[in-house]
Scaffold this active site. Sequence first.
Site, PDB file in Angstrom:
ATOM      1  N   GLY A 228     -20.975   7.979 -21.910  1.00 16.25           N
ATOM      2  CA  GLY A 228     -22.182   8.459 -20.743  1.00 16.25           C
ATOM      3  C   GLY A 228     -23.417   8.683 -21.364  1.00 16.25           C
ATOM      4  N   HIS A 254     -24.765   6.483  -6.692  1.00 18.83           N
ATOM      5  CA  HIS A 254     -23.352   6.782  -7.634  1.00 18.83           C
ATOM      6  C   HIS A 254     -22.137   6.667  -6.615  1.00 18.83           C
ATOM      7  CE1 HIS A 254     -21.432  10.281 -10.322  1.00 18.83           C
ATOM      8  NE2 HIS A 254     -20.997   8.871 -10.451  1.00 18.83           N
ATOM      9  N   SER A 276     -18.514  13.890 -10.200  1.00 19.87           N
ATOM     10  CA  SER A 276     -17.681  13.584 -11.424  1.00 19.87           C
ATOM     11  C   SER A 276     -16.549  14.632 -11.373  1.00 19.87           C
ATOM     12  CB  SER A 276     -17.974  13.932 -12.780  1.00 19.87           C
ATOM     13  OG  SER A 276     -19.290  13.294 -13.006  1.00 19.87           O
ATOM     14  N   CYS A 278     -14.008  14.652  -9.052  1.00 21.44           N
ATOM     15  CA  CYS A 278     -13.850  14.957  -7.571  1.00 21.44           C
ATOM     16  C   CYS A 278     -13.043  14.053  -6.706  1.00 21.44           C
ATOM     17  CB  CYS A 278     -15.028  15.404  -6.699  1.00 21.44           C
ATOM     18  SG  CYS A 278     -16.064  16.446  -7.156  1.00 21.44           S
ATOM     19  N   GLY A 279     -12.370  13.005  -7.564  1.00 17.42           N
ATOM     20  CA  GLY A 279     -11.519  12.123  -6.730  1.00 17.42           C
ATOM     21  C   GLY A 279     -12.032  10.822  -6.388  1.00 17.42           C
ATOM     22  N   SER A 282      -9.940   7.849  -8.055  1.00 18.32           N
ATOM     23  CA  SER A 282      -8.662   7.745  -7.336  1.00 18.32           C
ATOM     24  C   SER A 282      -8.609   7.334  -6.041  1.00 18.32           C
ATOM     25  CB  SER A 282      -7.599   8.971  -7.509  1.00 18.32           C
ATOM     26  OG  SER A 282      -8.311  10.068  -6.787  1.00 18.32           O
ATOM     27  N   ASN A 391     -12.520  15.503 -20.260  1.00 15.83           N
ATOM     28  CA  ASN A 391     -13.102  14.187 -20.033  1.00 15.83           C
ATOM     29  C   ASN A 391     -12.485  13.002 -20.770  1.00 15.83           C
ATOM     30  OD1 ASN A 391     -15.357  13.012 -18.594  1.00 15.83           O
ATOM     31  ND2 ASN A 391     -16.637  13.314 -20.281  1.00 15.83           N
ATOM     32  N   ALA A 392     -11.420  13.106 -20.925  1.00 14.89           N
ATOM     33  CA  ALA A 392     -10.757  11.884 -21.992  1.00 14.89           C
ATOM     34  C   ALA A 392     -10.819  10.749 -20.843  1.00 14.89           C
ATOM     35  CB  ALA A 392      -9.563  12.325 -22.190  1.00 14.89           C
TER      36      ALA A 392
HETATM   37  C1  SPV Z   1     -19.299  10.273 -14.409  1.00 14.35           C
HETATM   38  O1  SPV Z   1     -19.379  11.373 -15.273  1.00 14.35           O
HETATM   39  O2  SPV Z   1     -19.750  10.209 -13.336  1.00 14.35           O
HETATM   40  C2  SPV Z   1     -19.108   9.074 -15.114  1.00 14.35           C
HETATM   41  C3  SPV Z   1     -18.880   8.999 -16.493  1.00 14.35           C
HETATM   42  O3  SPV Z   1     -18.977   7.929 -14.491  1.00 14.35           O
HETATM   43  S1  SPV Z   1     -20.374   8.988 -17.148  1.00 14.35           S
HETATM   44  O4  SPV Z   1     -20.432   7.605 -17.889  1.00 14.35           O
HETATM   45  O5  SPV Z   1     -20.316   9.917 -18.318  1.00 14.35           O
HETATM   46  O6  SPV Z   1     -21.637   9.306 -16.425  1.00 14.35           O
HETATM   47 MN    MN Z   2     -19.832   8.767 -12.290  1.00 18.86          MN
END
Ligand code: SPV
Ligand code: MN
Length: 627
Positions: A228, A254, A276, A278-279, A282, A391-392
Amino acid sequence: MAEREREILKARLSAADLAKLERIGHPELDKFVAKYIELCEPDKALVSSDTPEEISFIRGEAIREGAERKLKIEGHTIHFENYDDQGRDKANTKILVSKMVDFGLDLNATDRTDAVAEVEGLMKGIMKGHTLFVRFYTLGPRNSVFSIPCVQLTDSAYVCHSEDLLYRNGYEEFTRLGREAKFLKFVHSQGELERGLTGAITKNIKLRRIYIDLDGQTVYSINTQYGGNTIGLKKLALRFAIQAADKEGWLAEHMFLMGVHGPKRRVTYFSGAYPSLCGKTSTSMMTGETIVGDDIAYLKIVDRQVRAVNVEKGMFGIIQGINSSDDPLIWKALHNPGDIIFSNVLAPEDGSVHWQGQDAPMPEKGINHSGDWTPEKKDKKDKKIPVSHPNARFTLALKLLSNLDPELDNPQGVELGGIIYGGRDSDTWAPVEESFDWTHGVITKGGSLESETTAATLGQEGVREFNPMANVDFLSIPIGKYIRNHLEFGARLQNPPKIFSVNYFLRDKQGNWLNQKTDKAVWLKWMELRVHGEVEAIKTPTGLIPKYEDLKSLFEQALKRDYSQVDYLKQFTIRVPESLAKIGRIQEIYKMIADTPPIISSVLAEQKERLLEARKKFGDYIAPEKF
Ligand code: SPV
Ligand code: MN
């Protein structure tokens, strides 16, 4: 090519690689590459024209460098970052501006001149001992009104490998466009590396900087490895896209993009924005539906309709909680041969991987994001270290998934039927609700989105954070302007997509979850029917909610499950005090934001009025049947 650039490039590039740049013939590109070769002093530089041989060589480099290790399933590798480098570094991610702007919220903007001087100072000689890769990609499908060409400079083969999985290769696009190409520029260095159990890890985390230079259309990312922070085309490019969208009248969001399959083989496309964890992924991967993308979408108006594309072609998804019953399609991909990078999960000695929430017995030991690990291991604060980082992630190309939608690469995108906003909300929003119209949806759904913090982010749990359109971390224009753009976008449409909210995290007073993870399959089917006017809804003060009988039959069809009236009542009761409190919080926030479109306050005030009216008649908690 100018003489000065040629001299610099010749010293570090093979004749063949120099010729690859000459084939494109773009003076600004030559200057960019030469500038950072001169500044960062890599031992050598490689230019890739995206041949399969080059791509597989770079993938091999990630293993030789120690950034990735092979696992036992063919094509799988594992990658780790420094223990303190496993998420987006919000504090050190700054947008650089030449003139201070009132963004309405703190977007961590800073003076451009000073910041460029600072970061370039830190970049002096930063790539000594490393190889610099020069890579070309496009955001969005190639040869499309949506596509944006990008150049990535990085000394990380892992970043290249990730981008090869996540984005469309762009060398051909650059040669086609030649000096006409208007491109975004990304320069990344891992910085000095430390070799240990978890591989070659960035050492100087304190000197981590992620600077997004809006005027220079350049991102600097140094002393970090987490995707990220380093994968330029992901959230870093989103800041530029949001600016371009603002100027040109489209939206950079996003959002996932998916096909929801309705009656008689009908496919209706939805996009969905969720913060991030929140589903979002999925939802886009629900069984029976097809995925176009899970993270970033561009929306444009063509013939007064919204068309949308996935900016990416892969998935950088959160792995925590993925198991064979809740996410069967991802689970299957993760257990079969294919090009996949696992990051910050547990690697036992046998070449398998293990993560939190997986339906398999937990190994006794292995190497994880913290180094050597056993279940008893504790961190500096005496807290048990979980088997994998919250966050893995896993990284794969969407073509590995059996539910990939055939429209992924359509240069015209797909026509959007609905937009969904979802956050983590324990007590206010119903599991699914439709807004009255576009304006009401933009203001009371997307523009009022809040999400409760989780253990995955630093700080207190359960605190509500305002996150309009789930895009607040990536904004580069004033928030008032951003919302106004959404309102104006809708006004230009003949038949705007319907806007919905969802909430997968509702609880009762005792703190019990009111829904199962798979229930979202039903909300999707209901929304699909609503887009086509094939099912009725109940009008409440906050929006349109499903009727019990319709959900009952959808639960039966989609999940083969009985859905009780008692559950319906718990989930869809209108919670007046919580809804009023939410309006109060959102009103306070918008009051402080300069340039807030006045309609925001009137739409919120009307909603408040409707709630107060209803409370007078029916009390604080109102069953849907009352309306
Ligand atoms: C998020 O956190 O919304 C992601 C991963 O999609 S990142 O690349 O860290 O933004
Ligand atoms: Mn994202």
